[in-house]
Design an enzyme around this catalytic site. Sequence first.
Site, PDB file in Angstrom:
ATOM      1  N   GLY A   1      82.387  92.081 -77.891  1.00  0.00           N
ATOM      2  CA  GLY A   1      83.765  92.376 -77.497  1.00  0.00           C
ATOM      3  C   GLY A   1      83.816  92.964 -76.104  1.00  0.00           C
ATOM      4  O   GLY A   1      83.041  93.872 -75.779  1.00  0.00           O
TER       5      GLY A   1
ATOM      6  N   HIS B   1      88.554  96.731 -73.337  1.00  0.00           N
ATOM      7  CA  HIS B   1      88.432  97.991 -72.595  1.00  0.00           C
ATOM      8  C   HIS B   1      87.120  98.723 -72.889  1.00  0.00           C
ATOM      9  O   HIS B   1      86.375  99.072 -71.980  1.00  0.00           O
ATOM     10  CB  HIS B   1      89.625  98.896 -72.887  1.00  0.00           C
ATOM     11  CG  HIS B   1      90.913  98.249 -72.487  1.00  0.00           C
ATOM     12  ND1 HIS B   1      91.100  97.735 -71.238  1.00  0.00           N
ATOM     13  CD2 HIS B   1      92.042  98.000 -73.176  1.00  0.00           C
ATOM     14  CE1 HIS B   1      92.301  97.199 -71.156  1.00  0.00           C
ATOM     15  NE2 HIS B   1      92.892  97.345 -72.327  1.00  0.00           N
TER      16      HIS B   1
ATOM     17  N   GLU C   1      81.989  87.476 -76.358  1.00  0.00           N
ATOM     18  CA  GLU C   1      83.437  87.688 -76.376  1.00  0.00           C
ATOM     19  C   GLU C   1      84.101  86.387 -76.816  1.00  0.00           C
ATOM     20  O   GLU C   1      83.871  85.341 -76.218  1.00  0.00           O
ATOM     21  CB  GLU C   1      83.927  88.131 -74.987  1.00  0.00           C
ATOM     22  CG  GLU C   1      85.429  88.136 -74.798  1.00  0.00           C
ATOM     23  CD  GLU C   1      86.196  88.952 -75.830  1.00  0.00           C
ATOM     24  OE1 GLU C   1      85.976  90.165 -75.925  1.00  0.00           O
ATOM     25  OE2 GLU C   1      87.034  88.354 -76.561  1.00  0.00           O
TER      26      GLU C   1
ATOM     27  N   CYS D   1      98.832  97.126 -72.450  1.00  0.00           N
ATOM     28  CA  CYS D   1      99.911  98.067 -72.131  1.00  0.00           C
ATOM     29  C   CYS D   1     100.943  97.431 -71.196  1.00  0.00           C
ATOM     30  O   CYS D   1     102.077  97.876 -71.134  1.00  0.00           O
ATOM     31  CB  CYS D   1      99.349  99.335 -71.513  1.00  0.00           C
ATOM     32  SG  CYS D   1      98.309  98.988 -70.106  1.00  0.00           S
TER      33      CYS D   1
ATOM     34  N   GLY E   1     101.257  97.758 -86.707  1.00  0.00           N
ATOM     35  CA  GLY E   1     100.048  98.577 -86.625  1.00  0.00           C
ATOM     36  C   GLY E   1      98.800  97.728 -86.454  1.00  0.00           C
ATOM     37  O   GLY E   1      98.863  96.497 -86.371  1.00  0.00           O
TER      38      GLY E   1
ATOM     39  N   PRO F   1      70.701 103.916 -86.488  1.00  0.00           N
ATOM     40  CA  PRO F   1      70.138 104.459 -85.242  1.00  0.00           C
ATOM     41  C   PRO F   1      70.242 103.552 -84.020  1.00  0.00           C
ATOM     42  O   PRO F   1      70.271 104.052 -82.895  1.00  0.00           O
ATOM     43  CB  PRO F   1      68.662 104.726 -85.597  1.00  0.00           C
ATOM     44  CG  PRO F   1      68.416 104.028 -86.887  1.00  0.00           C
ATOM     45  CD  PRO F   1      69.729 103.878 -87.579  1.00  0.00           C
TER      46      PRO F   1
ATOM     47  N   ALA G   1      82.397 101.901 -79.954  1.00  0.00           N
ATOM     48  CA  ALA G   1      83.406 102.545 -79.114  1.00  0.00           C
ATOM     49  C   ALA G   1      84.731 101.799 -79.208  1.00  0.00           C
ATOM     50  O   ALA G   1      84.755 100.599 -79.478  1.00  0.00           O
ATOM     51  CB  ALA G   1      82.928 102.554 -77.658  1.00  0.00           C
TER      52      ALA G   1
ATOM     53  N   PHE H   1     105.426 126.571 -58.134  1.00  0.00           N
ATOM     54  CA  PHE H   1     106.879 126.343 -58.097  1.00  0.00           C
ATOM     55  C   PHE H   1     107.251 125.772 -56.744  1.00  0.00           C
ATOM     56  O   PHE H   1     106.836 126.298 -55.693  1.00  0.00           O
ATOM     57  CB  PHE H   1     107.644 127.651 -58.343  1.00  0.00           C
ATOM     58  CG  PHE H   1     109.083 127.576 -57.881  1.00  0.00           C
ATOM     59  CD1 PHE H   1     109.932 126.575 -58.350  1.00  0.00           C
ATOM     60  CD2 PHE H   1     109.596 128.497 -56.966  1.00  0.00           C
ATOM     61  CE1 PHE H   1     111.246 126.482 -57.909  1.00  0.00           C
ATOM     62  CE2 PHE H   1     110.909 128.418 -56.531  1.00  0.00           C
ATOM     63  CZ  PHE H   1     111.740 127.405 -57.004  1.00  0.00           C
TER      64      PHE H   1
HETATM   65  C1  LIG Z   1     101.208  95.654 -76.723  1.00  0.00           C
HETATM   66  C2  LIG Z   1     100.235  96.788 -76.598  1.00  0.00           C
HETATM   67  C3  LIG Z   1     100.503  97.841 -75.736  1.00  0.00           C
HETATM   68  C4  LIG Z   1      99.589  98.901 -75.596  1.00  0.00           C
HETATM   69  N1  LIG Z   1      99.881  99.926 -74.740  1.00  0.00           N
HETATM   70  C5  LIG Z   1      98.992 100.936 -74.579  1.00  0.00           C
HETATM   71  C6  LIG Z   1      99.232 101.993 -73.653  1.00  0.00           C
HETATM   72  O1  LIG Z   1     100.264 102.005 -72.973  1.00  0.00           O
HETATM   73  N2  LIG Z   1      98.294 102.976 -73.542  1.00  0.00           N
HETATM   74  C7  LIG Z   1      97.141 102.968 -74.279  1.00  0.00           C
HETATM   75  O2  LIG Z   1      96.312 103.883 -74.107  1.00  0.00           O
HETATM   76  N3  LIG Z   1      96.888 101.986 -75.164  1.00  0.00           N
HETATM   77  C8  LIG Z   1      97.765 100.978 -75.323  1.00  0.00           C
HETATM   78  N4  LIG Z   1      97.506  99.956 -76.226  1.00  0.00           N
HETATM   79  C9  LIG Z   1      96.278 100.020 -77.039  1.00  0.00           C
HETATM   80  C10 LIG Z   1      95.109  99.403 -76.299  1.00  0.00           C
HETATM   81  O3  LIG Z   1      95.419  98.131 -75.841  1.00  0.00           O
HETATM   82  C11 LIG Z   1      93.906  99.342 -77.218  1.00  0.00           C
HETATM   83  O4  LIG Z   1      93.619 100.637 -77.634  1.00  0.00           O
HETATM   84  C12 LIG Z   1      92.711  98.758 -76.486  1.00  0.00           C
HETATM   85  O5  LIG Z   1      92.928  97.393 -76.240  1.00  0.00           O
HETATM   86  C13 LIG Z   1      91.424  98.928 -77.270  1.00  0.00           C
HETATM   87  O6  LIG Z   1      90.387  98.366 -76.538  1.00  0.00           O
HETATM   88  P1  LIG Z   1      89.061  97.899 -77.265  1.00  0.00           P
HETATM   89  O7  LIG Z   1      88.190  97.335 -76.197  1.00  0.00           O
HETATM   90  O8  LIG Z   1      88.513  98.988 -78.115  1.00  0.00           O
HETATM   91  O9  LIG Z   1      89.513  96.781 -78.309  1.00  0.00           O
HETATM   92  P2  LIG Z   1      90.330  95.435 -78.182  1.00  0.00           P
HETATM   93  O10 LIG Z   1      91.298  95.501 -77.067  1.00  0.00           O
HETATM   94  O11 LIG Z   1      90.838  95.140 -79.538  1.00  0.00           O
HETATM   95  O12 LIG Z   1      89.226  94.359 -77.775  1.00  0.00           O
HETATM   96  C14 LIG Z   1      88.219  93.964 -78.649  1.00  0.00           C
HETATM   97  C15 LIG Z   1      87.583  92.689 -78.111  1.00  0.00           C
HETATM   98  O13 LIG Z   1      86.549  92.288 -78.996  1.00  0.00           O
HETATM   99  C16 LIG Z   1      86.583  90.875 -79.159  1.00  0.00           C
HETATM  100  N5  LIG Z   1      85.991  90.568 -80.455  1.00  0.00           N
HETATM  101  C17 LIG Z   1      86.330  91.094 -81.665  1.00  0.00           C
HETATM  102  N6  LIG Z   1      85.539  90.608 -82.644  1.00  0.00           N
HETATM  103  C18 LIG Z   1      84.682  89.742 -82.045  1.00  0.00           C
HETATM  104  C19 LIG Z   1      83.629  88.937 -82.536  1.00  0.00           C
HETATM  105  N7  LIG Z   1      83.291  88.904 -83.838  1.00  0.00           N
HETATM  106  N8  LIG Z   1      82.954  88.164 -81.650  1.00  0.00           N
HETATM  107  C20 LIG Z   1      83.271  88.178 -80.320  1.00  0.00           C
HETATM  108  N9  LIG Z   1      84.261  88.938 -79.814  1.00  0.00           N
HETATM  109  C21 LIG Z   1      84.945  89.722 -80.660  1.00  0.00           C
HETATM  110  C22 LIG Z   1      88.056  90.547 -79.066  1.00  0.00           C
HETATM  111  O14 LIG Z   1      88.259  89.185 -78.707  1.00  0.00           O
HETATM  112  C23 LIG Z   1      88.550  91.523 -78.007  1.00  0.00           C
HETATM  113  O15 LIG Z   1      88.492  90.995 -76.712  1.00  0.00           O
HETATM  114  C24 LIG Z   1      98.397  98.892 -76.363  1.00  0.00           C
HETATM  115  C25 LIG Z   1      98.126  97.828 -77.251  1.00  0.00           C
HETATM  116  C26 LIG Z   1      99.031  96.780 -77.358  1.00  0.00           C
HETATM  117  C27 LIG Z   1      98.714  95.655 -78.289  1.00  0.00           C
END
Ligand SMILES: Cc1cc2nc3c(=O)[nH]c(=O)nc-3n(C[C@H](O)[C@H](O)[C@H](O)COP(=O)(O)OP(=O)(O)OC[C@H]3O[C@@H](n4cnc5c(N)ncnc54)[C@H](O)[C@@H]3O)c2cc1C
Length: 453
Positions: free
Chosen positions: A7, A10, A32, A42, A242, A273, A278, A423
């Site tokens: 993945g 972020h 990915e 966001c 959600g 281990p 993350a 201030f």
């Molecule tokens: C519309 C929207 C608005 C948001 N606005 C905000 C905001 O304003 N501020 C904020 O802090 N957060 C915001 N968020 C939340 C934020 O986007 C998520 O917390 C963030 O994307 C998490 O990042 P991540 O890398 O942990 O997971 P994800 O973004 O879920 O990415 C996981 C990645 O893993 C890949 N993946 C999963 N399983 C597999 C697999 N088996 N094989 C290969 N690849 C895989 C997926 O394709 C994906 O690219 C928002 C979310 C949405 C949907």
Amino acid sequence: MKIAVIGSTHAGTAAVKNMADLYPEAEVTVYERNDNVSFLSCGLALYVGGVVEDPQGLFYSSPEQLKSLGVTMKMQHDVENIDTINKTITAKNLVTGKTFEDSYDKLVMTTGSWPVTPPIEGIDLENILLAKNYNQANTIIERSKDARHVTVVGAGYIGVELVEAFEKAGKKVTLIDGADRILNKYLDQEFTTLVEEDFQSRGITLAMNETVQRFYGADGRVQKVITNESEIETDLVIMCVGFRPSTDLLKGKVDMLDNGAIKVDEYMRTSHPDILAAGDCCAVKYNPTGGHAYIPLATNAVRMGTLAARNLMEPVQKHVGTQGTSGLHIYDLNMASTGLTETSAKLLDVHVKSFTIEDFHRPGFMPTSEKVMLKVTINPETREILGAQVISKADVTQSINTMSVCIQTGMTIDELAYTDFFFQPHFNQPWNFLNKAGLEAQRQEPVRSPQFV
Ligand SMILES: Cc1cc2nc3c(=O)[nH]c(=O)nc-3n(C[C@H](O)[C@H](O)[C@H](O)COP(=O)(O)OP(=O)(O)OC[C@H]3O[C@@H](n4cnc5c(N)ncnc54)[C@H](O)[C@@H]3O)c2cc1C
């Protein structure tokens, strides 16, 4: 050393960039399933609403950039299995359909989350869409072109942002939620009422206390949303109810919360281990309670991804935990919250006391001066700050970042009353409204000298 990362949005991108820097000798491979990395969800509502015109601005990295750091990028590859005993993963190339196995020494799980799709009759109808990644954002834009009536299910921050975007685009909009008010996980009722009134004054229909029972459609397309209370004719539905952590690959192999979020320690280590994790696939230490909580935010993801890289070989840098700090801009209103609200405290069975003040963000002699409402929630026994919420037409949301630090460092409401803030009439008042919340707490609940307690 072979490092596999699954993945790359972020958490994964943050981990990979740091690993390339910290361990230049290591062989890092990213799997990915999408064809892009680092999409900023966001910006999704801003993109759908036309505020962001060039979607390329919603990416801060690319497969090419990560490749240039020496990382092997297996894009459009889906990991189908992880053998944690033999330390291998099975991946499928989604373009060729070919499946293969690869080994790893260390695995970093950054598979994130996926929108919840409840098993409601008719949910597979066309024009019932999800809002998470870049492709989905483009589908929403395409399908909403001809839609006159858009229904958003789920009144969290994503649903609420989309409602604003669709209303501004001239659509008739209905917002449905089973709870009795919008944004109920982030803000208490006195705050959300202001946003609800704003929505209603703009002709947005709020269907609170309503749960979707069925979607009705013809020719495969949704036409009606049927709730326990009403039938809503609609051309497009966006489901925003959600997120669920995407962790099936490690089910039964590492410790998880009941919702499937992976439990990590303060060094991002799972119970296995050689596996770190993350981002949205994990639970995170929630400072207001000291327990694990599921708080899927990009802020948590980038911090945790960076820490997973730093702690990959040995534990060197602890995570300080989170307060779940978040902010929102809806029409003219700016709001933010951190830590516990009264509502969330009740749900978690935490005893709190709250103090609310209303003030103006700067002196009345300035050309404009906007109302501010601030609510601070404390532990009444220790007087430590556990949460804060703010709303104003002025952008005073940074004050909530200050309050986040107060919670993280265990500051009391009494210390807040006398904390040194600058201030300057352009920005604020001689008594900062954060100080005033502390003073108000002392007025309502005077501090006692220990010898008189
Ligand atoms: C519309 C929207 C608005 C948001 N606005 C905000 C905001 O304003 N501020 C904020 O802090 N957060 C915001 N968020 C939340 C934020 O986007 C998520 O917390 C963030 O994307 C998490 O990042 P991540 O890398 O942990 O997971 P994800 O973004 O879920 O990415 C996981 C990645 O893993 C890949 N993946 C999963 N399983 C597999 C697999 N088996 N094989 C290969 N690849 C895989 C997926 O394709 C994906 O690219 C928002 C979310 C949405 C949907």
